[in-house]
Scaffold this motif. Structure first.
Motif, short mmCIF file in Angstrom:
data_model
loop_
_atom_site.label_atom_id
_atom_site.label_comp_id
_atom_site.label_asym_id
_atom_site.label_seq_id
_atom_site.Cartn_x
_atom_site.Cartn_y
_atom_site.Cartn_z
N PRO A 59 23.29 33.88 36.07
CA PRO A 59 24.09 34.30 37.22
C PRO A 59 25.25 35.17 36.75
CG PRO A 59 23.67 31.94 37.28
CD PRO A 59 23.23 32.43 35.94
N LEU A 60 25.60 36.16 37.54
CA LEU A 60 26.70 37.06 37.17
C LEU A 60 27.58 37.35 38.37
CD1 LEU A 60 24.83 39.75 35.03
CD2 LEU A 60 26.43 38.04 34.20
N ARG A 61 28.84 37.61 38.07
CA ARG A 61 29.75 38.09 39.10
C ARG A 61 29.43 39.55 39.37
NH1 ARG A 61 35.74 36.64 37.86
NH2 ARG A 61 35.87 37.23 40.04
N ARG A 92 24.32 33.28 46.54
CA ARG A 92 25.71 33.34 46.08
C ARG A 92 26.07 31.97 45.54
NH1 ARG A 92 29.13 36.43 50.72
NH2 ARG A 92 27.82 38.28 50.85
N VAL A 93 26.70 31.95 44.39
CA VAL A 93 27.11 30.70 43.76
C VAL A 93 28.63 30.73 43.63
CG1 VAL A 93 26.89 29.24 41.72
CG2 VAL A 93 24.95 30.63 42.47
N VAL A 94 29.31 29.77 44.25
CA VAL A 94 30.77 29.69 44.20
C VAL A 94 31.15 28.60 43.20
CG1 VAL A 94 32.88 29.31 45.51
CG2 VAL A 94 30.92 30.43 46.60
N PRO A 100 38.51 30.26 43.24
CA PRO A 100 37.05 30.20 43.20
C PRO A 100 36.45 31.55 42.82
CG PRO A 100 37.89 29.35 45.28
CD PRO A 100 39.04 29.94 44.55
N GLN A 101 35.38 31.50 42.05
CA GLN A 101 34.70 32.74 41.64
C GLN A 101 33.30 32.76 42.24
OE1 GLN A 101 34.85 32.87 37.39
NE2 GLN A 101 37.02 33.37 37.35
#
Length: 135
Positions: A59-61, A92-94, A100-101
């Protein structure tokens, strides 16, 4: 007439007609083709394939994903990720960090799609120099 697996044979005016699974519910061949073409347009877009290839690793921002993809605009990447999310390939992963990112990750469906297209991505990587020389 014998049907292929997953297909059905029906009678129309005394003739055997083979219908695919999508046509059994009354969907026309044109409608099926249009739906499939639209899905392939979305999934086969340049940025969608590349984003799926990159997100398969982890996973990436958004900024990290954009950095790895290169010359994609933030708007185009955001639109691509929204389409992939709507199609169920990306989530989307918070994180629980403060603040929070938000990161993007492949879903099980996205991982399945990645496994299907990875050989194509590998082929492109192996042959991109030859294709450039051919131009």
């Amino acid at each position: 007439k014998e049907a292929q697996p997953g297909h059905a044979v029906t009678r129309s005016r005394g003739h055997a007609v083979t219908r695919s699974p999508g046509q059994l519910d009354g969907t026309s061949a044109d409608a099926l083709c249009a739906r499939r073409r639209a899905a392939l347009d979305r999934l086969g877009s340049r940025w969608a394939l590349l984003a799926i290839g990159v997100l398969a690793a982890a996973p990436l921002r958004l900024t990290a994903l954009r950095r790895q993809l290169g010359k994609v605009s933030q708007r185009m990447l955001t639109l691509t990720l929204r389409r992939l999310e709507r199609d169920g390939l990306v989530d989307r992963v918070v994180s629980n960090a403060v603040p929070p990112q938000l990161a993007h990750a492949l879903t099980a469906l996205g991982q399945s799609f990645h496994q299907a297209v990875q050989p194509v991505l590998d082929w492109v990587q192996q042959h991109e120099a030859a294709m450039a020389r051919a131009r």
